[in-house]
Enzyme design. Structure first.
Site, short mmCIF file in Angstrom:
data_model
loop_
_atom_site.label_atom_id
_atom_site.label_comp_id
_atom_site.label_asym_id
_atom_site.label_seq_id
_atom_site.Cartn_x
_atom_site.Cartn_y
_atom_site.Cartn_z
N ASP A 7 48.63 40.82 41.10
CA ASP A 7 48.10 41.86 40.24
C ASP A 7 47.72 41.28 38.87
O ASP A 7 48.04 40.14 38.54
CB ASP A 7 49.07 43.04 40.12
CG ASP A 7 50.40 42.65 39.48
OD1 ASP A 7 50.39 42.00 38.42
OD2 ASP A 7 51.45 43.00 40.03
N LYS A 8 47.05 42.09 38.09
CA LYS A 8 46.48 41.64 36.81
C LYS A 8 47.55 41.10 35.86
O LYS A 8 47.30 40.15 35.10
CB LYS A 8 45.73 42.80 36.15
CG LYS A 8 45.02 42.46 34.86
CD LYS A 8 44.27 43.67 34.33
CE LYS A 8 43.58 43.37 33.01
NZ LYS A 8 42.84 44.55 32.50
#
Length: 263
Positions: free
Chosen positions: A124-125
């Site tokens: 994820d980011k």
């Protein structure tokens, strides 16, 4: 759908595979048909079609969604291609799946390639660490296929009470939406609020969700190993390495069947 006859002809460095098929009145998308007839993954089938390697009744078709019907002959020209595999140290803030008008995408950090590249092992980011990117769709699919149980290891720091009881529950598996996650390997790291965890499955935001269930909030999440390949300690965020044959062998060591190593 069924194969009625098959032929194989060698053309120098190329192999032409021919399949004729039949059905009742049903038609199917060309990419799904190519997947079935020639034992390809979805990315491999799409890539083969888009690069002009597939013919229907003698005519090249480059659209994956083309419908194929009864008694049509499907030809697939298998080409020997160079295997390209990158290990990228993803920085926080970079996406491993492209989103329109959003942050930079991991492939933007690599040299430009004319052919499609496939991302395996998304982060994820807000997470960092090892991402595998390759021109071989089967390799990237194999790495995340839960049946292969390829290990991914992470360094995690959390806020909250990381007790021995919590660590034991993380090892045993934690219910997410009514389904218990697989057992994991967990060991304490260098501080009271950090630990190492090894997964063989990859649910969406897996580690963050199991930690939240245990009353922990993830502050740092960094992946440093996939299979037997370890991201070098001196690797800088945003840096990448093109993997050697030995690296690829280590990366895929836990996968039973690896045809891309012999191509």
């Amino acid at each position: 759908w069924a194969v009625t006859r098959a032929g194989v002809r060698t053309l120098s460095s190329k192999v032409l595979l021919t399949r004729s098929l039949y059905c009742d009145t049903e038609t199917k998308r060309l990419n799904r048909t190519v997947m079935t007839l020639f034992n390809l993954t979805r990315p491999e089938a799409d890539k083969a079609i888009q690069s002009g390697q597939v013919k229907v009744d003698g005519k090249t078709v480059t659209t994956s969604g083309t419908r194929v019907a009864a008694h049509q002959k499907i030809e697939f020209e298998k080409r020997k291609e160079e295997l390209i595999v990158y290990a990228l140290n993803k920085p926080v803030g970079v996406l491993s799946k492209p989103e329109w008008g959003s942050s930079p995408f991991v492939i933007d950090l690599l040299p430009k390639h004319k052919e499609p590249l496939f991302v395996s092992g998304r982060l994820d980011k807000d997470s960092s660490g090892l991402i595998i990117i390759s021109n071989n769709g089967r390799l990237t699919s194999d790495l995340i296929n839960p049946e292969n149980e390829v290990e991914k290891e992470y360094y995690v720091t959390v806020s909250g009470e990381l007790t021995n009881a919590v660590i034991q529950k993380l090892r045993e598996g934690v219910p997410i939406k009514g389904e218990k996650t697989k057992p994991t390997k967990v060991r304490r790291a260098d501080t009271d609020d950090s630990f190492f965890i090894t997964l063989t499955e990859g649910r969406n935001r897996h580690i963050r969700r199991i930690c939240r269930t245990m009353g922990l909030n993830v502050e740092v999440l960094h992946r440093f190993r996939i299979g037997h390949f370890i991201l070098p300690r001196q690797s800088q965020h945003g840096s990448f390495k093109r993997l050697t044959e030995e690296d690829i062998s280590n990366l895929t060591a836990q996968i039973p069947y690896r045809p891309y190593l012999d191509e």
